[in-house]
Design a protein around this motif. Sequence first.
Motif, PDB file in Angstrom:
ATOM      1  N   ALA A 124      -2.775 -11.477  -5.807  1.00 53.51           N
ATOM      2  CA  ALA A 124      -3.002 -11.991  -4.456  1.00 53.51           C
ATOM      3  C   ALA A 124      -3.153 -10.839  -3.470  1.00 53.51           C
ATOM      4  CB  ALA A 124      -1.858 -12.910  -4.041  1.00 53.51           C
ATOM      5  N   ASN A 125      -2.284  -9.835  -3.587  1.00 51.42           N
ATOM      6  CA  ASN A 125      -2.333  -8.648  -2.721  1.00 51.42           C
ATOM      7  C   ASN A 125      -2.220  -7.421  -3.601  1.00 51.42           C
ATOM      8  OD1 ASN A 125      -0.387 -10.700  -0.849  1.00 51.42           O
ATOM      9  ND2 ASN A 125      -2.242  -9.910   0.075  1.00 51.42           N
ATOM     10  N   ASP A 126      -3.199  -6.528  -3.481  1.00 52.37           N
ATOM     11  CA  ASP A 126      -3.176  -5.321  -4.290  1.00 52.37           C
ATOM     12  C   ASP A 126      -2.650  -4.132  -3.491  1.00 52.37           C
ATOM     13  OD1 ASP A 126      -5.385  -4.214  -2.822  1.00 52.37           O
ATOM     14  OD2 ASP A 126      -6.800  -5.180  -4.193  1.00 52.37           O
ATOM     15  N   ALA A 127      -2.589  -2.988  -4.125  1.00 52.14           N
ATOM     16  CA  ALA A 127      -2.035  -1.779  -3.500  1.00 52.14           C
ATOM     17  C   ALA A 127      -3.015  -1.100  -2.548  1.00 52.14           C
ATOM     18  CB  ALA A 127      -1.598  -0.793  -4.587  1.00 52.14           C
ATOM     19  N   PHE A 128      -4.171  -1.715  -2.339  1.00 54.02           N
ATOM     20  CA  PHE A 128      -5.195  -1.138  -1.465  1.00 54.02           C
ATOM     21  C   PHE A 128      -5.446  -1.993  -0.235  1.00 54.02           C
ATOM     22  CE2 PHE A 128      -5.910   0.043  -5.860  1.00 54.02           C
ATOM     23  CZ  PHE A 128      -5.874   1.422  -5.770  1.00 54.02           C
ATOM     24  N   GLY A 129      -4.653  -3.040  -0.046  1.00 56.47           N
ATOM     25  CA  GLY A 129      -4.830  -3.920   1.105  1.00 56.47           C
ATOM     26  C   GLY A 129      -5.645  -5.158   0.807  1.00 56.47           C
ATOM     27  N   GLY A 130      -6.123  -5.296  -0.435  1.00 55.25           N
ATOM     28  CA  GLY A 130      -6.877  -6.489  -0.801  1.00 55.25           C
ATOM     29  C   GLY A 130      -6.011  -7.732  -0.719  1.00 55.25           C
ATOM     30  N   ASP A 131      -6.588  -8.816  -0.223  1.00 57.69           N
ATOM     31  CA  ASP A 131      -5.850 -10.062  -0.019  1.00 57.69           C
ATOM     32  C   ASP A 131      -6.731 -11.231  -0.445  1.00 57.69           C
ATOM     33  OD1 ASP A 131      -4.809 -12.465   1.120  1.00 57.69           O
ATOM     34  OD2 ASP A 131      -3.766 -11.320   2.659  1.00 57.69           O
ATOM     35  N   VAL A 132      -6.406 -11.871  -1.544  1.00 55.16           N
ATOM     36  CA  VAL A 132      -7.212 -12.965  -2.067  1.00 55.16           C
ATOM     37  C   VAL A 132      -7.267 -14.141  -1.087  1.00 55.16           C
ATOM     38  CG1 VAL A 132      -5.434 -14.202  -3.394  1.00 55.16           C
ATOM     39  CG2 VAL A 132      -7.784 -14.179  -4.206  1.00 55.16           C
ATOM     40  N   PHE A 133      -6.230 -14.339  -0.303  1.00 55.88           N
ATOM     41  CA  PHE A 133      -6.221 -15.448   0.650  1.00 55.88           C
ATOM     42  C   PHE A 133      -7.209 -15.194   1.786  1.00 55.88           C
ATOM     43  CE2 PHE A 133      -1.952 -15.485  -1.296  1.00 55.88           C
ATOM     44  CZ  PHE A 133      -2.001 -16.733  -1.892  1.00 55.88           C
ATOM     45  N   GLU A 134      -7.182 -13.989   2.347  1.00 53.10           N
ATOM     46  CA  GLU A 134      -8.125 -13.644   3.416  1.00 53.10           C
ATOM     47  C   GLU A 134      -9.554 -13.628   2.905  1.00 53.10           C
ATOM     48  OE1 GLU A 134      -7.167 -10.023   5.461  1.00 53.10           O
ATOM     49  OE2 GLU A 134      -5.161 -10.725   5.981  1.00 53.10           O
ATOM     50  N   LYS A 160       0.840  -1.202   0.000  1.00 49.27           N
ATOM     51  CA  LYS A 160       0.000   0.000   0.000  1.00 49.27           C
ATOM     52  C   LYS A 160       0.873   1.250   0.000  1.00 49.27           C
ATOM     53  CE  LYS A 160      -2.635  -0.889   3.621  1.00 49.27           C
ATOM     54  NZ  LYS A 160      -3.726  -0.979   4.608  1.00 49.27           N
ATOM     55  N   LYS A 161       1.895   1.252   0.840  1.00 53.11           N
ATOM     56  CA  LYS A 161       2.771   2.424   0.967  1.00 53.11           C
ATOM     57  C   LYS A 161       3.479   2.762  -0.347  1.00 53.11           C
ATOM     58  CE  LYS A 161       6.766   4.095   3.616  1.00 53.11           C
ATOM     59  NZ  LYS A 161       7.698   3.777   4.724  1.00 53.11           N
ATOM     60  N   TYR A 162       3.973   1.747  -1.038  1.00 49.22           N
ATOM     61  CA  TYR A 162       4.772   1.967  -2.247  1.00 49.22           C
ATOM     62  C   TYR A 162       3.999   1.731  -3.549  1.00 49.22           C
ATOM     63  CZ  TYR A 162       8.760   2.238   0.891  1.00 49.22           C
ATOM     64  OH  TYR A 162       9.636   2.607   1.890  1.00 49.22           O
ATOM     65  N   LYS A 163       2.706   1.507  -3.454  1.00 46.74           N
ATOM     66  CA  LYS A 163       1.873   1.259  -4.644  1.00 46.74           C
ATOM     67  C   LYS A 163       2.452   0.125  -5.494  1.00 46.74           C
ATOM     68  CE  LYS A 163       0.309   6.049  -4.899  1.00 46.74           C
ATOM     69  NZ  LYS A 163       1.237   6.650  -3.935  1.00 46.74           N
ATOM     70  N   ALA A 164       2.441  -1.054  -4.917  1.00 46.22           N
ATOM     71  CA  ALA A 164       2.969  -2.237  -5.592  1.00 46.22           C
ATOM     72  C   ALA A 164       1.972  -3.382  -5.448  1.00 46.22           C
ATOM     73  CB  ALA A 164       4.332  -2.610  -5.009  1.00 46.22           C
ATOM     74  N   VAL A 165       2.249  -4.483  -6.103  1.00 44.82           N
ATOM     75  CA  VAL A 165       1.322  -5.612  -6.141  1.00 44.82           C
ATOM     76  C   VAL A 165       2.092  -6.927  -6.027  1.00 44.82           C
ATOM     77  CG1 VAL A 165       1.345  -5.714  -8.672  1.00 44.82           C
ATOM     78  CG2 VAL A 165      -0.653  -6.551  -7.432  1.00 44.82           C
ATOM     79  N   TYR A 166       1.430  -7.897  -5.394  1.00 46.54           N
ATOM     80  CA  TYR A 166       1.986  -9.246  -5.312  1.00 46.54           C
ATOM     81  C   TYR A 166       1.067 -10.179  -6.086  1.00 46.54           C
ATOM     82  CZ  TYR A 166       2.812 -13.921  -3.447  1.00 46.54           C
ATOM     83  OH  TYR A 166       3.020 -15.279  -3.336  1.00 46.54           O
ATOM     84  N   PHE A 167       1.658 -10.867  -7.059  1.00 47.18           N
ATOM     85  CA  PHE A 167       0.933 -11.820  -7.877  1.00 47.18           C
ATOM     86  C   PHE A 167       1.242 -13.237  -7.401  1.00 47.18           C
ATOM     87  CE2 PHE A 167       2.114  -8.344 -10.830  1.00 47.18           C
ATOM     88  CZ  PHE A 167       0.861  -7.959 -11.298  1.00 47.18           C
ATOM     89  N   ALA A 168       0.249 -14.087  -7.396  1.00 49.40           N
ATOM     90  CA  ALA A 168       0.472 -15.498  -7.096  1.00 49.40           C
ATOM     91  C   ALA A 168       0.455 -16.268  -8.405  1.00 49.40           C
ATOM     92  CB  ALA A 168      -0.614 -16.026  -6.164  1.00 49.40           C
ATOM     93  N   ALA A 169       1.452 -17.116  -8.563  1.00 47.98           N
ATOM     94  CA  ALA A 169       1.479 -18.060  -9.680  1.00 47.98           C
ATOM     95  C   ALA A 169       1.165 -19.421  -9.067  1.00 47.98           C
ATOM     96  CB  ALA A 169       2.846 -18.073 -10.355  1.00 47.98           C
TER      97      ALA A 169
END
Length: 185
Positions: free
Chosen positions: A164-174, A114-123
């Motif tokens: 999986a995790n977006d820049a807004f705090g979204g979490d596909v796992f949760e 969120k702080k750095y406006k980045a994203v985590y992708f799950a493969a």
Amino acid sequence: MEKRITTPLTDEVVKSLRAGDKVLITGYIYTARDAAHKRMVEAIQRGEKPPIDLKGQIIYYVGPTPPKPGQVIGSAGPTTAIRMDKYVEPLLKLGLKGMIGKGYRSPQVKELLKKYKAVYFAAVGGVATLLQKHIKSSELIAYEDLGTEAIRRLYVEDFPVIVANDAFGGDVFEEGRKKYAKIDV
């Protein structure tokens, strides 16, 4: 519906992605696992530049096996992302915009995204052969002595991932756990 994105990533592209989105990546991405992350962060801490310009880039947490004759790359499935969590912030500070791995991230990393406006992708783990087909070229960039953990520059076409995790705090796992917790079995 799948979203198609190209690298390098911009803030606008990152902001358009939400947890759960299916994404196809085309462009250059970099490989790095534990040992390469450790070296890059140590170099940054010494005031040196890492071996790659991280601005807008995606790092894929993978240690591909050597290619067989006629292949661009060997098996290239994702490794567990949480092992890289302690190295994330220095790389995000230098402009890293995306990471690809397997499994969930720590609460600290989700805050950093969120702080750095980045994203985590799950493969998806276990489908290394499928992922390998989307890798069109592989070039050794740094840390050759690390073997499969060396940094490589890959050109990928329609590389399939999920946000999986977006820049807004979204979490596909949760979100997935909450969704299925409501189902009576």
